[in-house]
Enzyme design. Structure first.
Site, PDB file in Angstrom:
ATOM      1  N   SER A   1       0.825  -1.214   0.000  1.00  0.00           N
ATOM      2  CA  SER A   1       0.000   0.000   0.000  1.00  0.00           C
ATOM      3  C   SER A   1       0.853   1.254   0.000  1.00  0.00           C
ATOM      4  O   SER A   1       1.950   1.276   0.591  1.00  0.00           O
ATOM      5  CB  SER A   1      -0.875  -0.018   1.255  1.00  0.00           C
TER       6      SER A   1
ATOM      7  N   TYR B   1      -2.315   0.439  10.081  1.00  0.00           N
ATOM      8  CA  TYR B   1      -2.506  -0.317   8.847  1.00  0.00           C
ATOM      9  C   TYR B   1      -1.239  -0.257   7.982  1.00  0.00           C
ATOM     10  O   TYR B   1      -0.719  -1.283   7.535  1.00  0.00           O
ATOM     11  CB  TYR B   1      -3.716   0.241   8.082  1.00  0.00           C
TER      12      TYR B   1
ATOM     13  N   LYS C   1       1.565  -3.311   6.796  1.00  0.00           N
ATOM     14  CA  LYS C   1       1.955  -3.609   5.402  1.00  0.00           C
ATOM     15  C   LYS C   1       3.469  -3.477   5.225  1.00  0.00           C
ATOM     16  O   LYS C   1       4.079  -4.246   4.473  1.00  0.00           O
ATOM     17  CB  LYS C   1       1.221  -2.654   4.443  1.00  0.00           C
TER      18      LYS C   1
END
Ligand code: UDP
Length: 312
Positions: free
Chosen positions: A98, A122, A126
């Site tokens: 991402s 988040y 990743k």
């Protein structure tokens, strides 16, 4: 798209977020990545030439409230995929990374050399997965491609597949649902950002173009490209929240009901990708490069599927 390219595919998914109807008949093994024995047994049976690992929790706000779930699902889940691959000798993986791994870079557009300093849980999960991939490539010879998605958007042009998250948090479906009078009015999270019109800028990339990037990544691995490689996947230009609303208004034929509300915590003001590397190395180029064409496919799905996949 993989099937159209003559790959035979099997999906391993617990369907906690996804929809079986979206598989269009592809074989499904229902399972969770945290169940390592089930995952390993599936790999042992299928002996895949390559794995595409999409499964993740992906909401910035929720990740701040539930870091334990996010690290378990995203990081331990990825470790389990890699361990299962090691066990059966599978050497190729494409991973959904991402642009959230970059945080708030100073230079726009962002290229792959930018420092990765994520500003939310988040994004950190990743980034840890990217470290796992690098280290497993160095130590165990598992070749990997991390595709750093910018904002996935739009729907399958055939109208058969589209976004159906419950609850829906993403901008474009929320704009279109508000426009269709099916959801609450749109809340615009902040109009005091240092951008052209005060709202956040994102780089929206059509899901069909994203899918094409995965097929090219798999092909390059099967052609023998080794090591760990990371590519940005975006359109390379930024669009504000107001511009998304203006495009929707044009397509739907009336303005989108909306209200300005305070900023959403964890939102970087601007995220735009420099995608020259994937264009050069995988010969990938987006076909849906303008916002209106992305919005048109999203509207086709939203207007023809008022209840999404109808499998809730
Ligand atoms: N956004 C908004 N209202 C919404 C949902 C999103 O103003 O109801 C904004 C959000 O602040 C961000 C952009 O739209 O700047 C894209 O948000 P989205 O959640 O779609 O993707 P993200 O960039 O968080 O991955």
């Amino acid at each position: 798209m993989l099937r159209d390219c003559n790959f035979s595919t099997t999906v391993f998914d617990d369907l906690s977020e996804g929809h079986e109807a979206a598989l269009l008949g592809a074989p499904l093994v229902k399972g969770n990545l945290l169940n390592r024995p089930a995952l390993t047994a599936t790999m042992r049976e299928l002996r895949p030439a390559a794995v595409i690992h999409f499964a993740a929790l992906c909401y910035v706000g929720e990740s701040a409230r539930e870091p334990s779930q996010y690290y378990a699902n995203n990081v331990v889940g990825t470790l389990n995929v890699l361990e299962a691959m090691r066990e059966v000798g599978c050497k190729n993986i494409v991973f959904s990374s991402s642009c959230a791994t970059y945080g708030e870079p100073e230079r726009m557009p962002i290229d792959e050399h930018a420092v990765q300093l994520p500003v939310n849980v988040y994004g950190r999960t990743k980034l840890v997965c990217e470290f796992l991939l690098r280290d497993f490539s160095n130590a165990y010879g598992i070749n990997s491609v991390a595709l750093r998605y910018f904002n996935a958007a739009g729907a399958d042009p055939s109208g058969r597949m589209g976004e159906d998250h419950r609850p829906e948090t993403h901008l474009i479906p929320r704009v279109l649902m508000a426009a269709a009078g099916r959801g609450p009015m749109l809340q615009v999270f902040g109009d005091d950002y240092p951008t052209s019109d005060g709202t956040c800028v994102r780089d929206y990339i059509h899901v069909t173009d994203l899918a094409d990037a995965h097929v090219r990544a798999v092909r390059s691995l099967l052609d023998g490209e080794g090591g760990f490689r990371a590519f940005n996947v975006g359109n390379g230009h930024g669009v504000t929240v107001r511009e998304v609303m203006a495009s929707a208004a044009k397509i739907v034929g009336h303005p989108v009901p909306h209200a300005m509300v305070p900023r959403r915590p964890g939102d970087p003001p601007v995220l735009v990708g420099d995608c020259a590397k994937i264009e050069r190395e995988l010969r990938w180029r987006p076909k849906y490069s303008d916002l209106d064409s992305i919005m048109t496919t999203a509207w086709r799905w939203t207007s023809s599927h008022p209840h999404g996949y109808e499998d809730a």
